[in-house]
Design a protein around this motif. Sequence first.
Motif, PDB file in Angstrom:
ATOM      1  N   HIS A  15      -0.384  16.953  -6.317  1.00 60.20           N
ATOM      2  CA  HIS A  15      -1.101  16.404  -5.159  1.00 60.20           C
ATOM      3  C   HIS A  15      -1.236  17.447  -4.049  1.00 60.20           C
ATOM      4  O   HIS A  15      -2.315  17.630  -3.477  1.00 60.20           O
ATOM      5  CB  HIS A  15      -0.362  15.166  -4.661  1.00 60.20           C
ATOM      6  CG  HIS A  15      -1.026  14.476  -3.513  1.00 60.20           C
ATOM      7  ND1 HIS A  15      -2.396  14.350  -3.392  1.00 60.20           N
ATOM      8  CD2 HIS A  15      -0.491  13.865  -2.414  1.00 60.20           C
ATOM      9  CE1 HIS A  15      -2.683  13.692  -2.275  1.00 60.20           C
ATOM     10  NE2 HIS A  15      -1.545  13.396  -1.667  1.00 60.20           N
TER      11      HIS A  15
ATOM     12  N   ASN B 291       3.064   8.133  -6.456  1.00 57.74           N
ATOM     13  CA  ASN B 291       3.326   6.827  -5.856  1.00 57.74           C
ATOM     14  C   ASN B 291       4.254   5.983  -6.728  1.00 57.74           C
ATOM     15  O   ASN B 291       5.164   5.313  -6.230  1.00 57.74           O
ATOM     16  CB  ASN B 291       2.010   6.084  -5.620  1.00 57.74           C
ATOM     17  CG  ASN B 291       1.214   6.675  -4.465  1.00 57.74           C
ATOM     18  OD1 ASN B 291       1.781   7.265  -3.559  1.00 57.74           O
ATOM     19  ND2 ASN B 291      -0.094   6.522  -4.500  1.00 57.74           N
TER      20      ASN B 291
ATOM     21  N   VAL C  25      -1.685  11.579  -7.959  1.00 54.26           N
ATOM     22  CA  VAL C  25      -1.446  10.639  -6.862  1.00 54.26           C
ATOM     23  C   VAL C  25      -0.778   9.370  -7.388  1.00 54.26           C
ATOM     24  O   VAL C  25       0.219   8.891  -6.833  1.00 54.26           O
ATOM     25  CB  VAL C  25      -2.771  10.299  -6.142  1.00 54.26           C
ATOM     26  CG1 VAL C  25      -2.566   9.159  -5.140  1.00 54.26           C
ATOM     27  CG2 VAL C  25      -3.317  11.523  -5.411  1.00 54.26           C
ATOM     28  N   ASN C  26      -1.322   8.840  -8.475  1.00 55.23           N
ATOM     29  CA  ASN C  26      -0.746   7.623  -9.063  1.00 55.23           C
ATOM     30  C   ASN C  26       0.693   7.851  -9.518  1.00 55.23           C
ATOM     31  O   ASN C  26       1.575   7.010  -9.311  1.00 55.23           O
ATOM     32  CB  ASN C  26      -1.584   7.160 -10.249  1.00 55.23           C
ATOM     33  CG  ASN C  26      -2.980   6.701  -9.852  1.00 55.23           C
ATOM     34  OD1 ASN C  26      -3.261   6.464  -8.678  1.00 55.23           O
ATOM     35  ND2 ASN C  26      -3.864   6.585 -10.824  1.00 55.23           N
TER      36      ASN C  26
ATOM     37  N   SER D 296      -4.914  19.147  -3.110  1.00 56.16           N
ATOM     38  CA  SER D 296      -5.381  18.879  -1.747  1.00 56.16           C
ATOM     39  C   SER D 296      -5.725  20.176  -1.026  1.00 56.16           C
ATOM     40  O   SER D 296      -6.689  20.236  -0.256  1.00 56.16           O
ATOM     41  CB  SER D 296      -4.312  18.100  -0.968  1.00 56.16           C
ATOM     42  OG  SER D 296      -4.098  16.828  -1.541  1.00 56.16           O
TER      43      SER D 296
ATOM     44  N   HIS E 113       0.287   7.862  -0.397  1.00 55.52           N
ATOM     45  CA  HIS E 113      -0.538   8.918  -0.963  1.00 55.52           C
ATOM     46  C   HIS E 113      -1.837   8.364  -1.541  1.00 55.52           C
ATOM     47  O   HIS E 113      -1.834   7.437  -2.345  1.00 55.52           O
ATOM     48  CB  HIS E 113       0.238   9.674  -2.044  1.00 55.52           C
ATOM     49  CG  HIS E 113       1.576  10.127  -1.571  1.00 55.52           C
ATOM     50  ND1 HIS E 113       1.741  11.101  -0.614  1.00 55.52           N
ATOM     51  CD2 HIS E 113       2.836   9.703  -1.890  1.00 55.52           C
ATOM     52  CE1 HIS E 113       3.029  11.277  -0.378  1.00 55.52           C
ATOM     53  NE2 HIS E 113       3.704  10.433  -1.133  1.00 55.52           N
ATOM     54  N   THR E 114      -2.936   8.949  -1.124  1.00 56.17           N
ATOM     55  CA  THR E 114      -4.249   8.546  -1.627  1.00 56.17           C
ATOM     56  C   THR E 114      -5.042   9.795  -1.992  1.00 56.17           C
ATOM     57  O   THR E 114      -4.748  10.898  -1.514  1.00 56.17           O
ATOM     58  CB  THR E 114      -5.044   7.746  -0.577  1.00 56.17           C
ATOM     59  OG1 THR E 114      -5.180   8.543   0.614  1.00 56.17           O
ATOM     60  CG2 THR E 114      -4.331   6.440  -0.233  1.00 56.17           C
ATOM     61  N   LEU E 115      -6.057   9.625  -2.819  1.00 53.47           N
ATOM     62  CA  LEU E 115      -6.901  10.742  -3.231  1.00 53.47           C
ATOM     63  C   LEU E 115      -7.779  11.160  -2.059  1.00 53.47           C
ATOM     64  O   LEU E 115      -8.576  10.362  -1.572  1.00 53.47           O
ATOM     65  CB  LEU E 115      -7.769  10.317  -4.418  1.00 53.47           C
ATOM     66  CG  LEU E 115      -8.664  11.403  -5.018  1.00 53.47           C
ATOM     67  CD1 LEU E 115      -7.821  12.451  -5.738  1.00 53.47           C
ATOM     68  CD2 LEU E 115      -9.672  10.776  -5.995  1.00 53.47           C
TER      69      LEU E 115
ATOM     70  N   GLN F   1      -6.327  12.229  -9.263  1.00 53.70           N
ATOM     71  CA  GLN F   1      -5.943  10.829  -9.106  1.00 53.70           C
ATOM     72  C   GLN F   1      -4.693  10.500  -9.918  1.00 53.70           C
ATOM     73  O   GLN F   1      -3.839   9.713  -9.479  1.00 53.70           O
ATOM     74  CB  GLN F   1      -7.092   9.923  -9.543  1.00 53.70           C
ATOM     75  CG  GLN F   1      -6.826   8.435  -9.328  1.00 53.70           C
ATOM     76  CD  GLN F   1      -6.765   8.063  -7.858  1.00 53.70           C
ATOM     77  OE1 GLN F   1      -7.752   8.151  -7.142  1.00 53.70           O
ATOM     78  NE2 GLN F   1      -5.582   7.653  -7.386  1.00 53.70           N
TER      79      GLN F   1
ATOM     80  N   ALA G  50       0.846  -1.185   0.000  1.00 47.13           N
ATOM     81  CA  ALA G  50       0.000   0.000   0.000  1.00 47.13           C
ATOM     82  C   ALA G  50       0.882   1.236   0.000  1.00 47.13           C
ATOM     83  O   ALA G  50       1.975   1.237   0.565  1.00 47.13           O
ATOM     84  CB  ALA G  50      -0.910   0.008   1.224  1.00 47.13           C
ATOM     85  N   SER G  51       0.440   2.310  -0.637  1.00 48.16           N
ATOM     86  CA  SER G  51       1.243   3.518  -0.740  1.00 48.16           C
ATOM     87  C   SER G  51       0.735   4.594   0.198  1.00 48.16           C
ATOM     88  O   SER G  51      -0.414   4.573   0.643  1.00 48.16           O
ATOM     89  CB  SER G  51       1.230   4.035  -2.183  1.00 48.16           C
ATOM     90  OG  SER G  51      -0.091   4.283  -2.602  1.00 48.16           O
TER      91      SER G  51
END
Length: 218
Positions: A91, A62, A58-59, A95, A25-27, A55, A22-23
């Motif tokens: 990001h 990561n 973010v992708n 945010s 950074h998430t949306l 998104q 799991a990374s």
Amino acid sequence: MLSLARSSFRPSLSRAFVASGASLHTLPPLPYAYNALEPYISEEIMKLHHQKHHQTYVNGLNAAEETYAKSDSTKEKIALQSALKFNGGGHINHSLFWKNLAPANTDGGKLADGPLKTAIEGDFGSVEDFKKKFNATTAAIQGSGWGWLGYNESSKKLEIVTTANQDPLISHTPILGVDIWEHAFYLQYKNVKPDYLNAIWNVINFKEAESRLLEASK
């Protein structure tokens, strides 16, 4: 959030990838519905802007951090710096941007008497003069970028500044920012940036901006 905006995505953040894969950074979810900013920003724009564009940043962030963490090549790590900066900035900026906005039937567009209004009037003459200067400066950005109201910690004043592309604001503390990339407005306002900039004041969350100012000026 201010600490996020004031710091860069350094290579050490690549360690944030946990063993499960799991990374970090998430949306982030929007603090309102996709149609809540209508008629000033359409539901279609908000969905595309949040679900697709943010998104993607973010992708990309990561992926760049994961590649950096796995690489033993100094050359490859250096080559990843532009991807880290671009996607990390995207990001950070978005945010901040989502929290900069609020529906017009709640807090959007309402600048009450208080520290932020007093500072704007002191540094720009009036709220209307500030909006006019902000819009003119932001509309003049060539290509894509961001318009910012930033707090200058040296002069203790609010200043209007711009950043190119997805560069985050690091010279000032961001108080509020407006995305002037075409994906933020083109479906609704076409190429008429002044119409978008005039409309967005109806959904600016001045309460959020004031909380950032109070934190920055402690």
